[in-house]
Design a protein around this motif. Structure first.
Motif, PDB file in Angstrom:
ATOM      1  N   ILE A 177       0.737  -2.582  10.496  1.00 34.03           N
ATOM      2  CA  ILE A 177       1.177  -2.794   9.116  1.00 34.03           C
ATOM      3  C   ILE A 177       2.649  -2.390   9.032  1.00 34.03           C
ATOM      4  CG2 ILE A 177       0.821  -2.179   6.703  1.00 34.03           C
ATOM      5  CD1 ILE A 177      -2.049  -1.355   7.455  1.00 34.03           C
ATOM      6  N   PHE A 185       3.318  -1.218   4.034  1.00 33.92           N
ATOM      7  CA  PHE A 185       3.122   0.154   3.556  1.00 33.92           C
ATOM      8  C   PHE A 185       4.476   0.710   3.140  1.00 33.92           C
ATOM      9  CE2 PHE A 185       3.280   4.698   4.388  1.00 33.92           C
ATOM     10  CZ  PHE A 185       2.180   5.164   3.691  1.00 33.92           C
ATOM     11  N   ALA A 218      -6.439  -0.906   3.491  1.00 38.14           N
ATOM     12  CA  ALA A 218      -5.342  -0.985   4.455  1.00 38.14           C
ATOM     13  C   ALA A 218      -5.383  -2.306   5.211  1.00 38.14           C
ATOM     14  CB  ALA A 218      -5.398   0.187   5.423  1.00 38.14           C
ATOM     15  N   VAL A 244       6.217  -1.078   7.677  1.00 36.04           N
ATOM     16  CA  VAL A 244       6.483  -0.012   6.715  1.00 36.04           C
ATOM     17  C   VAL A 244       7.874  -0.179   6.117  1.00 36.04           C
ATOM     18  CG1 VAL A 244       4.930   1.642   7.815  1.00 36.04           C
ATOM     19  CG2 VAL A 244       7.310   1.538   8.546  1.00 36.04           C
ATOM     20  N   SER A 286      -3.656  -5.047   3.423  1.00 32.60           N
ATOM     21  CA  SER A 286      -2.293  -4.755   2.980  1.00 32.60           C
ATOM     22  C   SER A 286      -1.258  -5.573   3.739  1.00 32.60           C
ATOM     23  CB  SER A 286      -2.000  -3.263   3.168  1.00 32.60           C
ATOM     24  OG  SER A 286      -2.862  -2.488   2.361  1.00 32.60           O
ATOM     25  N   ALA A 318      -0.057   3.667   9.669  1.00 28.90           N
ATOM     26  CA  ALA A 318       0.137   2.272   9.274  1.00 28.90           C
ATOM     27  C   ALA A 318       0.761   1.476  10.418  1.00 28.90           C
ATOM     28  CB  ALA A 318       1.016   2.196   8.035  1.00 28.90           C
ATOM     29  N   ALA A 329       2.539   7.006   7.567  1.00 26.22           N
ATOM     30  CA  ALA A 329       3.402   5.907   8.008  1.00 26.22           C
ATOM     31  C   ALA A 329       3.126   5.583   9.471  1.00 26.22           C
ATOM     32  CB  ALA A 329       4.872   6.266   7.802  1.00 26.22           C
ATOM     33  N   LEU A 371       0.831  -1.207   0.000  1.00 29.70           N
ATOM     34  CA  LEU A 371       0.000   0.000   0.000  1.00 29.70           C
ATOM     35  C   LEU A 371       0.863   1.254   0.000  1.00 29.70           C
ATOM     36  CD1 LEU A 371      -2.869   1.309   0.332  1.00 29.70           C
ATOM     37  CD2 LEU A 371      -2.468   1.228   2.803  1.00 29.70           C
ATOM     38  N   PHE A 372       0.511   2.198  -0.866  1.00 26.97           N
ATOM     39  CA  PHE A 372       1.043   3.563  -0.827  1.00 26.97           C
ATOM     40  C   PHE A 372      -0.143   4.498  -0.686  1.00 26.97           C
ATOM     41  CE2 PHE A 372       1.528   7.593  -3.055  1.00 26.97           C
ATOM     42  CZ  PHE A 372       2.684   8.114  -2.489  1.00 26.97           C
TER      43      PHE A 372
END
Length: 403
Positions: free
Chosen positions: A321, A299, A293, A323, A296, A316, A313, A234-235
């Motif tokens: 999540i 990230f 998200a 990064v 995901s 996330a 960030a 994910l971005f």
């Protein structure tokens, strides 16, 4: 006490405006007399905070397209100066002014208005426009972090602008306008840093008073994500060169991994064309972002510039999540130290592709996911903590001396 919040726009498209709106929310909820000066039509403030007074210039930000008059107006916006001067004339001694964004519409003219009055002035540094002409300490030609002292001979002769050298000279002129508010004024301005590592970029000149208050954020997902069970990267952010999306696209094409890229910006169509195997929908509402998200695996924040903080960030990480962040991000070291993700060499697509490939390992992703979730409990203040802290700052009770 009266609070006057100043920001270029009222529509939340980035972190600076989001924090500005959170300041208005905290102040109005606490019963403060709150006035907001914005460069656009101010409708979002009126709709969300009917108890706040709004002064709106109804002008367009530079990112919506440059017009001939902007060469002068965005260097010194006379309407912004007059509006702020009038707002301060009534009771400047009892007023606390909190400035967020000014580079898109309001211009440095606001600092000249503030310098004429005795109001207490707080500026949150969401970027580096307080000292750096292009706001990013980044050479947009070479992709390297700039090592020149702002406004030194090396800075003035460096063709670092994202457009051309003529535009760089315009930015230098705007910085001179900003500085001409006077050292006496700037030495009394209180600067709130979004991240403590911003201070070396902003100190050394007329600015004297700094404190750090990390911006509040909430998880991207309702609960901790089971990232190791997912398969898509994910971005989430603006589709611009300085945000590193071209580096990201190159790395994704090298690896062939699927990804979701959410955001708007001048490179949106380019990303859609360059990444046919990825989902690049543009901007999405919060519920859809939440869903994507939660699906995901990790990230990516590929910024080329020294990203002051990177709210998304942090959001996330709070969701568990992992990064992958650029080495230029100011949170890179703490991400690695807390096993919350991986760090790649800024601007290096091969380095990013290598880190993306490592995330195929379920055990690694689970380890980083658990590390991210634990670190997410400490990465930023809770919303309640932040609200109390910003109110204490407005009231002059910082809990610690400005340094």
């Amino acid at each position: 006490m009266r609070l006057l919040v100043i920001n270029d726009v009222s529509v939340v498209l980035g972190g600076a405006t989001k924090v500005a709106m959170q300041c208005i929310d905290a102040a109005t909820a606490a019963g403060m007399d709150c006035t907001v000066l914005v460069g656009d039509d101010g409708e979002e403030v009126r709709r969300n905070f009917p108890q706040a007074k709004v002064e709106a210039l109804c002008e367009r930000p530079l990112r919506d397209g440059v017009q001939a008059g902007d060469v002068v107006e965005r260097n010194y916006n006379r309407r912004a100066y007059a509006a702020l001067d009038n707002l301060l004339a009534a009771s400047d001694e009892e007023t606390v002014v909190h400035v967020h964004g000014w580079s898109q519409i309001l211009s440095p003219s606001i600092f000249h208005a503030l310098s004429r009055h005795g109001a207490r002035v707080i500026v949150t540094a969401h970027d580096f426009f307080l000292t750096c002409p292009n706001g990013g300490y980044l050479n947009f030609r070479s992709g390297e972090v700039c090592g020149h002292r702002p406004m030194s001979l090396g800075c003035l002769t460096s063709n670092c602008d994202k457009r051309n050298y003529l535009h760089k000279l315009w930015r230098v002129g705007r910085m001179l306008t900003q500085q001409s508010a006077g050292d006496e004024f700037w030495s009394r301005v209180e600067v709130i840093l979004a991240h403590e590592n911003m201070e070396p970029y902003l100190s050394g000149g007329a600015l004297r008073h700094f404190l750090t208050l990390r911006s509040p954020c909430k998880p991207l997902t309702r609960g901790p994500a089971k990232a190791w069970r997912n398969d898509r990267m994910l971005f989430l952010g603006r589709m611009t060169w300085e945000k590193g999306v071209r580096t990201l696209a190159e790395a994704l094409n090298k690896t062939g991994r699927p990804a979701t890229l959410i955001g708007r910006g001048p490179l949106l169509k380019e990303m859609q064309s360059a990444l046919p195997h990825c989902h690049v929908p543009g901007w999405l509402d919060d519920s859809e972002v939440d869903r994507l998200a939660s699906e995901s695996r990790f990230f990516v924040m590929p910024s080329r510039m020294p990203e002051p903080y990177g709210l998304v960030a942090a959001e996330a990480v709070m969701s568990g999540i992992p990064v992958i962040v650029s080495s230029n991000a100011l949170i890179a070291e703490e991400v690695a130290r807390n096993d919350a993700g991986l760090v790649f060499e800024s601007g290096n697509a091969d380095s990013l592709a290598e880190k993306i490939a490592l995330m195929d390992n379920d055990d690694l992703v689970r380890h980083l996911s658990e590390g991210a979730y634990e670190y997410g409990k400490r990465i930023a203040p809770s919303n309640d903590e932040w609200r109390q802290r910003i109110l204490d700052i407005y009231r002059g009770h910082t809990g610690a001396s400005l340094h």
